[in-house]
Write a protein that holds these residues in place. Structure first.
Motif, PDB file in Angstrom:
ATOM      1  N   MET A   1       0.805  -1.199   0.000  1.00 20.08           N
ATOM      2  CA  MET A   1       0.000   0.000   0.000  1.00 20.08           C
ATOM      3  C   MET A   1       0.841   1.253   0.000  1.00 20.08           C
ATOM      4  SD  MET A   1      -1.731   0.170   3.767  1.00 20.08           S
ATOM      5  CE  MET A   1      -2.263   1.832   3.623  1.00 20.08           C
ATOM      6  N   GLY A   2       2.150   1.097   0.119  1.00 20.70           N
ATOM      7  CA  GLY A   2       3.046   2.217  -0.041  1.00 20.70           C
ATOM      8  C   GLY A   2       3.175   3.154   1.154  1.00 20.70           C
ATOM      9  N   VAL A   3       2.682   2.775   2.315  1.00 20.73           N
ATOM     10  CA  VAL A   3       2.835   3.614   3.495  1.00 20.73           C
ATOM     11  C   VAL A   3       3.550   2.887   4.630  1.00 20.73           C
ATOM     12  CG1 VAL A   3       0.849   5.086   2.997  1.00 20.73           C
ATOM     13  CG2 VAL A   3       0.567   3.054   4.414  1.00 20.73           C
ATOM     14  N   CYS A   4       4.153   1.775   4.335  1.00 22.62           N
ATOM     15  CA  CYS A   4       4.828   1.006   5.380  1.00 22.62           C
ATOM     16  C   CYS A   4       6.029   1.772   5.913  1.00 22.62           C
ATOM     17  CB  CYS A   4       5.275  -0.351   4.859  1.00 22.62           C
ATOM     18  SG  CYS A   4       3.893  -1.475   4.597  1.00 22.62           S
ATOM     19  N   GLU A  10       8.702  -1.516  16.504  1.00 22.01           N
ATOM     20  CA  GLU A  10       8.485  -2.936  16.229  1.00 22.01           C
ATOM     21  C   GLU A  10       7.259  -3.158  15.339  1.00 22.01           C
ATOM     22  OE1 GLU A  10       9.561  -6.905  16.360  1.00 22.01           O
ATOM     23  OE2 GLU A  10      10.682  -5.195  17.126  1.00 22.01           O
ATOM     24  N   ILE A  11       6.386  -2.165  15.233  1.00 17.83           N
ATOM     25  CA  ILE A  11       5.141  -2.288  14.482  1.00 17.83           C
ATOM     26  C   ILE A  11       5.138  -1.299  13.322  1.00 17.83           C
ATOM     27  CG2 ILE A  11       2.617  -2.093  14.597  1.00 17.83           C
ATOM     28  CD1 ILE A  11       3.562  -4.331  16.339  1.00 17.83           C
ATOM     29  N   CYS A  12       4.762  -1.769  12.130  1.00 15.88           N
ATOM     30  CA  CYS A  12       4.655  -0.893  10.974  1.00 15.88           C
ATOM     31  C   CYS A  12       3.457   0.028  11.167  1.00 15.88           C
ATOM     32  CB  CYS A  12       4.482  -1.714   9.703  1.00 15.88           C
ATOM     33  SG  CYS A  12       4.142  -0.705   8.256  1.00 15.88           S
ATOM     34  N   GLN A  13       3.672   1.325  11.026  1.00 17.26           N
ATOM     35  CA  GLN A  13       2.591   2.289  11.195  1.00 17.26           C
ATOM     36  C   GLN A  13       1.617   2.253  10.025  1.00 17.26           C
ATOM     37  OE1 GLN A  13       4.508   6.046  11.820  1.00 17.26           O
ATOM     38  NE2 GLN A  13       5.439   5.401  13.730  1.00 17.26           N
ATOM     39  N   GLU A  21       6.284 -10.299  11.187  1.00 18.34           N
ATOM     40  CA  GLU A  21       5.179 -10.612  10.274  1.00 18.34           C
ATOM     41  C   GLU A  21       5.465 -10.108   8.868  1.00 18.34           C
ATOM     42  OE1 GLU A  21       1.668 -10.573  13.677  1.00 18.34           O
ATOM     43  OE2 GLU A  21       2.100  -8.750  12.545  1.00 18.34           O
ATOM     44  N   VAL A  22       5.996  -8.914   8.754  1.00 20.26           N
ATOM     45  CA  VAL A  22       6.312  -8.352   7.439  1.00 20.26           C
ATOM     46  C   VAL A  22       7.373  -9.197   6.745  1.00 20.26           C
ATOM     47  CG1 VAL A  22       7.317  -6.371   6.225  1.00 20.26           C
ATOM     48  CG2 VAL A  22       5.649  -5.994   8.036  1.00 20.26           C
ATOM     49  N   ALA A  46      -3.520   1.097  12.690  1.00 27.66           N
ATOM     50  CA  ALA A  46      -2.736   1.116  11.455  1.00 27.66           C
ATOM     51  C   ALA A  46      -3.369   2.054  10.436  1.00 27.66           C
ATOM     52  CB  ALA A  46      -2.638  -0.288  10.866  1.00 27.66           C
ATOM     53  N   THR A  47      -2.548   2.809   9.748  1.00 25.96           N
ATOM     54  CA  THR A  47      -3.009   3.747   8.730  1.00 25.96           C
ATOM     55  C   THR A  47      -3.895   3.055   7.711  1.00 25.96           C
ATOM     56  OG1 THR A  47      -1.007   5.043   8.995  1.00 25.96           O
ATOM     57  CG2 THR A  47      -2.234   5.375   6.959  1.00 25.96           C
ATOM     58  N   ARG A  48      -3.543   1.843   7.340  1.00 24.46           N
ATOM     59  CA  ARG A  48      -4.303   1.086   6.344  1.00 24.46           C
ATOM     60  C   ARG A  48      -5.774   1.010   6.719  1.00 24.46           C
ATOM     61  NH1 ARG A  48      -2.920  -4.191   3.390  1.00 24.46           N
ATOM     62  NH2 ARG A  48      -4.949  -4.892   2.775  1.00 24.46           N
ATOM     63  N   PHE A  49      -6.065   0.696   7.961  1.00 22.07           N
ATOM     64  CA  PHE A  49      -7.441   0.496   8.366  1.00 22.07           C
ATOM     65  C   PHE A  49      -8.119   1.790   8.772  1.00 22.07           C
ATOM     66  CE2 PHE A  49      -5.477  -3.680   8.669  1.00 22.07           C
ATOM     67  CZ  PHE A  49      -6.306  -4.351   7.790  1.00 22.07           C
TER      68      PHE A  49
END
Length: 59
Positions: A1-4, A10-13, A21-22, A46-49
Motif C-alpha cells: 500500500m506504499g505507506v509502510c 516494532e510495528i509498521c505504522q 510478520e512483514v 494502522a493507517t491502512r485500516f
C-alpha cells in the motif's frame, strides 16, 4: 500500500504488522494471515485500516 514505515518501532505504522510478520509474510498460511489482519483491524491504529474506515463511513 506504499505507506509502510516502522521508524525504528516494532510495528509498521502503515499496515500494523510486526517486523517479524512483514519479513515472513510470504511463508504464512492463509489462516495465519487472516489472524494477523483480524488483530490489526481490532486494534484499529494502522493507517491502512484508518483510511478504509474513513472511506466506508457514511456521509
Amino acid at each position: 500500500m506504499g505507506v509502510c514505515t516502522t521508524l525504528y518501532d516494532e510495528i509498521c505504522q502503515g499496515c500494523g504488522r510486526t517486523l517479524n510478520e512483514v519479513s515472513n509474510w510470504v511463508f504464512f498460511s492463509d489462516e495465519e494471515k487472516a489472524s494477523v489482519w483480524k488483530r490489526i483491524r481490532e486494534d484499529g491504529t494502522a493507517t491502512r485500516f484508518q483510511r478504509q474506515a474513513k472511506e466506508n463511513k457514511p456521509a
